[in-house]
Design a protein around this motif. Structure first.
Motif, mmCIF file in Angstrom:
data_model
loop_
_atom_site.group_PDB
_atom_site.id
_atom_site.type_symbol
_atom_site.label_atom_id
_atom_site.label_comp_id
_atom_site.label_asym_id
_atom_site.label_seq_id
_atom_site.Cartn_x
_atom_site.Cartn_y
_atom_site.Cartn_z
ATOM 1 N N LYS A 87 15.006 56.321 86.174
ATOM 2 C CA LYS A 87 13.771 57.114 86.238
ATOM 3 C C LYS A 87 13.570 57.907 84.961
ATOM 4 C CE LYS A 87 11.305 60.403 89.162
ATOM 5 N NZ LYS A 87 11.365 61.241 90.386
ATOM 6 N N GLU A 88 14.674 58.493 84.451
ATOM 7 C CA GLU A 88 14.563 59.251 83.205
ATOM 8 C C GLU A 88 14.172 58.350 82.044
ATOM 9 O OE1 GLU A 88 17.259 62.483 80.691
ATOM 10 O OE2 GLU A 88 18.056 61.462 82.474
ATOM 11 N N ILE A 89 14.767 57.137 82.018
ATOM 12 C CA ILE A 89 14.417 56.187 80.952
ATOM 13 C C ILE A 89 12.953 55.772 81.065
ATOM 14 C CG2 ILE A 89 14.861 53.847 80.099
ATOM 15 C CD1 ILE A 89 17.806 54.314 80.867
ATOM 16 N N GLU A 90 12.481 55.526 82.314
ATOM 17 C CA GLU A 90 11.071 55.179 82.511
ATOM 18 C C GLU A 90 10.157 56.330 82.092
ATOM 19 O OE1 GLU A 90 10.637 54.063 86.540
ATOM 20 O OE2 GLU A 90 11.646 52.112 86.330
ATOM 21 N N TYR A 289 22.496 58.923 73.055
ATOM 22 C CA TYR A 289 22.974 59.083 74.426
ATOM 23 C C TYR A 289 23.228 57.723 75.084
ATOM 24 C CZ TYR A 289 23.047 60.596 79.299
ATOM 25 O OH TYR A 289 23.402 60.804 80.598
ATOM 26 N N LEU A 290 22.303 56.785 74.898
ATOM 27 C CA LEU A 290 22.489 55.447 75.461
ATOM 28 C C LEU A 290 23.680 54.733 74.825
ATOM 29 C CD1 LEU A 290 18.777 54.249 75.722
ATOM 30 C CD2 LEU A 290 20.292 54.832 77.602
ATOM 31 N N ALA A 291 23.885 54.972 73.515
ATOM 32 C CA ALA A 291 25.045 54.354 72.854
ATOM 33 C C ALA A 291 26.347 54.916 73.431
ATOM 34 C CB ALA A 291 24.975 54.604 71.344
ATOM 35 N N GLU A 292 26.361 56.253 73.658
ATOM 36 C CA GLU A 292 27.557 56.846 74.260
ATOM 37 C C GLU A 292 27.789 56.307 75.661
ATOM 38 O OE1 GLU A 292 26.983 61.011 74.132
ATOM 39 O OE2 GLU A 292 27.246 61.180 71.947
ATOM 40 N N VAL A 293 26.697 56.234 76.459
ATOM 41 C CA VAL A 293 26.835 55.697 77.817
ATOM 42 C C VAL A 293 27.302 54.252 77.774
ATOM 43 C CG1 VAL A 293 25.537 55.094 79.892
ATOM 44 C CG2 VAL A 293 25.151 57.298 78.799
ATOM 45 N N GLN A 294 26.742 53.476 76.833
ATOM 46 C CA GLN A 294 27.141 52.082 76.716
ATOM 47 C C GLN A 294 28.604 51.957 76.299
ATOM 48 O OE1 GLN A 294 25.046 49.686 77.593
ATOM 49 N NE2 GLN A 294 26.613 48.129 77.345
ATOM 50 N N SER A 295 29.040 52.845 75.391
ATOM 51 C CA SER A 295 30.451 52.813 74.982
ATOM 52 C C SER A 295 31.363 53.189 76.154
ATOM 53 C CB SER A 295 30.673 53.766 73.816
ATOM 54 O OG SER A 295 30.411 55.100 74.197
ATOM 55 N N GLN A 296 30.921 54.200 76.931
ATOM 56 C CA GLN A 296 31.716 54.560 78.112
ATOM 57 C C GLN A 296 31.767 53.396 79.100
ATOM 58 O OE1 GLN A 296 30.117 58.139 79.756
ATOM 59 N NE2 GLN A 296 30.713 59.423 78.008
ATOM 60 N N ILE A 297 30.621 52.753 79.289
ATOM 61 C CA ILE A 297 30.591 51.595 80.207
ATOM 62 C C ILE A 297 31.516 50.494 79.696
ATOM 63 C CG2 ILE A 297 29.115 49.746 81.084
ATOM 64 C CD1 ILE A 297 26.829 51.807 81.100
ATOM 65 N N SER A 298 31.469 50.232 78.380
ATOM 66 C CA SER A 298 32.338 49.184 77.809
ATOM 67 C C SER A 298 33.811 49.546 77.976
ATOM 68 C CB SER A 298 32.001 48.994 76.331
ATOM 69 O OG SER A 298 30.651 48.605 76.165
ATOM 70 N N CYS A 299 34.120 50.849 77.743
ATOM 71 C CA CYS A 299 35.509 51.292 77.902
ATOM 72 C C CYS A 299 35.976 51.135 79.344
ATOM 73 C CB CYS A 299 35.632 52.742 77.440
ATOM 74 S SG CYS A 299 37.316 53.380 77.487
ATOM 75 N N MET A 300 35.106 51.553 80.282
ATOM 76 C CA MET A 300 35.458 51.418 81.698
ATOM 77 C C MET A 300 35.609 49.959 82.095
ATOM 78 S SD MET A 300 35.894 54.365 82.849
ATOM 79 C CE MET A 300 35.587 56.053 82.365
ATOM 80 N N GLU A 301 34.686 49.128 81.605
ATOM 81 C CA GLU A 301 34.804 47.706 81.914
ATOM 82 C C GLU A 301 36.089 47.114 81.343
ATOM 83 O OE1 GLU A 301 31.288 45.966 80.421
ATOM 84 O OE2 GLU A 301 30.033 46.542 82.165
#
Length: 341
Positions: A87-90, A289-301
């Motif tokens: 929703k925030e991205i939209e 922010y999206l890059a950080e979230v994506q990096s966190q997602i990649s790390c978690m994955e």
């Protein structure tokens, strides 16, 4: 698994003695072979049991470490739900679209204002040309005005000259009349038989009437001509003054509108620059922010993949141990059957 190697050896020895008492030499060799086989199997079983205990301890340690890691990391090891950011991205995308639309509107208004300013500039240049023409006409009319003023001065001088001549004629006429009266009223009377002379009084009256008529006609013609010229000049001056005043008003109004449009254009440009900078900052911030979230997602994955790999290895080892355990149980069951048989 409830028997030990010592027990097995004891039972083997007991069996050996019972068969030796039967008096069979081949039986003694068989018992010795069975004893060695059982000792070997006992040793293998003990080693397998030690290995199973060691692997169970390692498995318990790994499970404890996994539980500690899960307790430390918390629910982050689970697949995170990023639906709250949609929703925030939209909203941000909608804001970006709105900002782009506002920017296009501002650009359109700037183009319209620029076209309007160009139109006003053309009108201003036209009015400046008209004003220059009016100034040129006024400059051309000034010699005419000077000429009329000189004509007026000449006519005034001529009028004064004619007035002086009329006064002189009146004075001469009065003197001649007085002289004639004195001659007519003298004591000496001389009678001359001659033809009657011209009537000087009548001649003078005629001359005076002619001069007065000529003067009156010249005065009227001069006054009419002067009045016409003055009226024409006054009309031209009034018209020129009105045109100049209207041109000045239009120029002032156009200048004021031009200043207002320039201020509006400057404000719109400033607003556009501010919106563009704000949009760039917002995009940069949310990209980070999206890059950080994506990096966190990649790390978690990556962590999840490592954990899955470790769990698969452990499951494989556990299956292997289960197979070994099953085989050992089958061998033990076989040994029991052999021992009991």
């Amino acid at each position: 698994l409830g028997f030990s190697s010592g027990g097995i050896c004891t039972r083997g020895v007991g069996g050996g003695f019972s068969r030796a008492s039967a008096g069979c030499g081949d039986g003694i060799l068989l018992v010795n072979n069975e004893k060695a086989t059982m000792q070997n199997l006992n040793d293998r079983l003990a080693s397998y049991l030690d290995k199973v205990r060691l692997l169970e301890g390692d498995n318990a340690d790994l499970e404890c470490k996994i539980r500690e890691w899960c307790a430390k990391v918390g629910p982050s090891c689970e697949p995170r739900d990023y639906s709250c950011f949609h929703k925030e991205i939209e909203d941000l995308q909608n804001q970006i679209l709105c900002a782009a639309m506002e920017t296009n509107k501002i650009l359109l208004n700037i183009d319209n204002n620029r076209m309007t300013a160009d139109d006003f500039r053309v009108k201003y240049e036209t009015e400046c040309g008209l004003r220059q023409n009016v100034d040129a006409d006024i400059c051309n009319l000034r010699p005419v005005l000077d000429q009329l003023a000189s004509c007026k001065t000449d006519l005034q001088l001529q009028c004064e000259t004619l007035t002086e001549e009329m006064c002189c004629l009146k004075t001469n006429h009065e003197e001649e009349t007085n002289c004639l009266r004195k001659q007519a009223t003298g004591e000496v009377s001389v009678e001359v038989n001659a033809c009657p002379g011209p009537d000087l009084r009548k001649i003078l009256e005629d001359l005076r009437r002619q001069y007065e008529t000529l003067m009156e006609r010249n005065r009227k013609e001069t006054e009419q001509w002067y009045a016409c010229k003055v009226e024409e000049v006054n009309l031209e001056v009034i018209t020129s003054s009105q045109e100049i005043e209207s041109s000045n008003k239009q120029v002032t109004e156009l200048r004021r509108q031009l200043q207002a449009l320039e201020i509006n254009v400057q404000a719109q440009l400033t607003m556009k620059e501010n919106l563009e900078s704000s949009l760039a900052e917002t995009e940069c911030r949310y990209n980070k922010y999206l890059a950080e979230v994506q990096s966190q997602i990649s790390c978690m994955e990556q962590r999840l993949a490592e954990i899955r790999a470790e769990m698969e290895c452990q499951n494989q080892e556990y299956k292997t141990l289960l197979d070994v355990k099953c085989r050992l149980e089958q061998e033990i069951q076989t040994y029991r059957c052999l021992l009991e048989g």
